[in-house]
Design a protein around this motif. Structure first.
Motif, mmCIF file in Angstrom:
data_model
loop_
_atom_site.group_PDB
_atom_site.id
_atom_site.type_symbol
_atom_site.label_atom_id
_atom_site.label_comp_id
_atom_site.label_asym_id
_atom_site.label_seq_id
_atom_site.Cartn_x
_atom_site.Cartn_y
_atom_site.Cartn_z
ATOM 1 N N HIS A 8 0.829 -1.201 0.000
ATOM 2 C CA HIS A 8 0.000 0.000 0.000
ATOM 3 C C HIS A 8 0.867 1.257 0.000
ATOM 4 C CE1 HIS A 8 -2.876 3.054 1.168
ATOM 5 N NE2 HIS A 8 -3.829 2.207 0.838
ATOM 6 N N THR A 9 1.928 1.250 0.791
ATOM 7 C CA THR A 9 2.834 2.393 0.866
ATOM 8 C C THR A 9 3.572 2.593 -0.457
ATOM 9 O OG1 THR A 9 3.119 2.081 3.235
ATOM 10 C CG2 THR A 9 4.799 3.382 2.104
ATOM 11 N N GLN A 10 4.062 1.490 -1.055
ATOM 12 C CA GLN A 10 4.814 1.575 -2.309
ATOM 13 C C GLN A 10 3.958 2.074 -3.470
ATOM 14 O OE1 GLN A 10 6.326 -2.565 -2.136
ATOM 15 N NE2 GLN A 10 8.228 -1.660 -2.859
ATOM 16 N N THR A 11 2.660 1.798 -3.435
ATOM 17 C CA THR A 11 1.800 2.115 -4.570
ATOM 18 C C THR A 11 0.765 3.188 -4.257
ATOM 19 O OG1 THR A 11 0.256 0.342 -3.993
ATOM 20 C CG2 THR A 11 2.058 -0.213 -5.513
ATOM 21 N N ALA A 12 0.892 3.858 -3.129
ATOM 22 C CA ALA A 12 -0.095 4.864 -2.725
ATOM 23 C C ALA A 12 -0.305 5.883 -3.841
ATOM 24 C CB ALA A 12 0.354 5.562 -1.448
ATOM 25 N N GLY A 13 -1.569 6.057 -4.215
ATOM 26 C CA GLY A 13 -1.921 7.031 -5.230
ATOM 27 C C GLY A 13 -1.583 6.616 -6.654
ATOM 28 N N GLN A 14 -1.071 5.412 -6.846
ATOM 29 C CA GLN A 14 -0.700 4.940 -8.181
ATOM 30 C C GLN A 14 -1.648 3.839 -8.640
ATOM 31 O OE1 GLN A 14 3.281 3.460 -7.665
ATOM 32 N NE2 GLN A 14 4.204 5.473 -7.901
ATOM 33 N N LYS A 15 -1.719 3.694 -9.930
ATOM 34 C CA LYS A 15 -2.398 2.554 -10.541
ATOM 35 C C LYS A 15 -1.292 1.750 -11.208
ATOM 36 C CE LYS A 15 -6.562 5.199 -11.468
ATOM 37 N NZ LYS A 15 -6.089 6.427 -10.815
ATOM 38 N N VAL A 16 -1.018 0.570 -10.670
ATOM 39 C CA VAL A 16 0.098 -0.246 -11.145
ATOM 40 C C VAL A 16 -0.451 -1.511 -11.793
ATOM 41 C CG1 VAL A 16 2.210 -1.466 -10.511
ATOM 42 C CG2 VAL A 16 1.575 0.634 -9.302
ATOM 43 N N VAL A 17 -0.022 -1.749 -13.031
ATOM 44 C CA VAL A 17 -0.418 -2.937 -13.776
ATOM 45 C C VAL A 17 0.763 -3.897 -13.777
ATOM 46 C CG1 VAL A 17 -1.191 -3.831 -16.007
ATOM 47 C CG2 VAL A 17 -1.922 -1.544 -15.257
ATOM 48 N N LEU A 18 0.531 -5.101 -13.274
ATOM 49 C CA LEU A 18 1.557 -6.140 -13.254
ATOM 50 C C LEU A 18 1.251 -7.122 -14.373
ATOM 51 C CD1 LEU A 18 1.590 -6.807 -9.396
ATOM 52 C CD2 LEU A 18 3.020 -5.230 -10.705
ATOM 53 N N ILE A 19 2.248 -7.330 -15.246
ATOM 54 C CA ILE A 19 2.043 -8.175 -16.419
ATOM 55 C C ILE A 19 3.122 -9.245 -16.509
ATOM 56 C CG2 ILE A 19 0.845 -6.402 -17.744
ATOM 57 C CD1 ILE A 19 4.203 -6.970 -18.938
ATOM 58 N N ASP A 20 2.841 -10.262 -17.298
ATOM 59 C CA ASP A 20 3.820 -11.293 -17.621
ATOM 60 C C ASP A 20 4.784 -10.668 -18.625
ATOM 61 O OD1 ASP A 20 5.269 -13.424 -18.607
ATOM 62 O OD2 ASP A 20 3.517 -14.671 -19.059
ATOM 63 N N GLY A 21 5.980 -10.343 -18.180
ATOM 64 C CA GLY A 21 6.932 -9.599 -18.985
ATOM 65 C C GLY A 21 7.482 -10.326 -20.197
ATOM 66 N N VAL A 22 7.379 -11.661 -20.260
ATOM 67 C CA VAL A 22 7.906 -12.390 -21.405
ATOM 68 C C VAL A 22 6.835 -12.686 -22.455
ATOM 69 C CG1 VAL A 22 9.794 -13.416 -20.071
ATOM 70 C CG2 VAL A 22 7.645 -14.685 -20.355
ATOM 71 N N CYS A 23 5.600 -12.423 -22.146
ATOM 72 C CA CYS A 23 4.458 -12.737 -23.013
ATOM 73 C C CYS A 23 4.259 -11.637 -24.057
ATOM 74 C CB CYS A 23 3.211 -12.880 -22.146
ATOM 75 S SG CYS A 23 1.669 -12.983 -23.057
ATOM 76 N N HIS A 24 4.268 -12.022 -25.335
ATOM 77 C CA HIS A 24 4.067 -11.039 -26.403
ATOM 78 C C HIS A 24 2.692 -10.388 -26.329
ATOM 79 C CE1 HIS A 24 7.349 -12.931 -29.182
ATOM 80 N NE2 HIS A 24 7.834 -12.463 -28.049
ATOM 81 N N PHE A 25 1.672 -11.148 -25.971
ATOM 82 C CA PHE A 25 0.322 -10.583 -25.826
ATOM 83 C C PHE A 25 0.312 -9.526 -24.722
ATOM 84 C CE2 PHE A 25 -3.946 -10.674 -23.885
ATOM 85 C CZ PHE A 25 -4.714 -10.329 -24.992
ATOM 86 N N CYS A 26 0.962 -9.828 -23.614
ATOM 87 C CA CYS A 26 1.008 -8.897 -22.482
ATOM 88 C C CYS A 26 1.822 -7.651 -22.821
ATOM 89 C CB CYS A 26 1.579 -9.592 -21.252
ATOM 90 S SG CYS A 26 0.655 -11.077 -20.798
#
Length: 150
Positions: A8-26
């Motif tokens: 919560h502290t690290q992302t306060a006020g942010q919208k963070v999208v976590l994706i599969d970094g090796v996936c071409h679709f992602c």
């Protein structure tokens, strides 16, 4: 401080999208979001990164260790699968917010479609061996650019 409080502290006020970094679709999804998010509402991290793994808190991995879901952290809350995708669409440039109306579809049905795509994404779109370094225009929106990700 608990893990949840740290996230919560690290992302306060942010919208963070976590994706599969090796996936071409992602990777394509990141480019899609960036192109339709001129206000820069969203930041990104790869689920394979240390930060991404920490922020996901286990929500983005199957027992195999392969990332299996999209995670959105918004206002300290985690959303996964179709709910995350629709909440992202809601913040993009018109007409994409109209997709948020699909929230009326029961989540188990929405997530069944999501899981079908997620299971087949590598076969249909391919994948990289490692997370590529994003182009400079996108890199500034990544929270974990040190190692180079989607």
């Amino acid at each position: 401080m608990s893990k949840e409080e740290q996230v919560h502290t690290q992302t306060a006020g942010q919208k963070v999208v976590l994706i599969d970094g090796v996936c071409h679709f992602c990777q394509g999804a990141v480019r899609f979001i960036v192109a339709r998010d001129p206000k820069g509402n969203f930041q990104f991290a790869s689920l394979q990164s240390e930060l991404g793994t920490e922020l996901a808190g286990g929500t983005g991995f199957e027992q195999s260790g392969e990332p299996n879901t999209l995670v959105l952290i918004e206002n300290g809350h985690k959303y996964v699968r179709s709910t995350a995708a629709l909440r992202i669409a809601r913040k993009l440039r018109f007409p994409w917010p109209l997709l948020y109306a699909l929230m009326i579809v029961p989540r188990p049905l929405r997530d069944a479609v999501y899981r079908y795509i997620a299971r087949n994404r590598y076969r249909w779109f391919g994948k990289d061996d490692t997370c590529p370094i994003p182009p400079p225009s996108v890199r500034k929106r990544f929270l974990d650019t040190g190692a180079g990700h989607a």
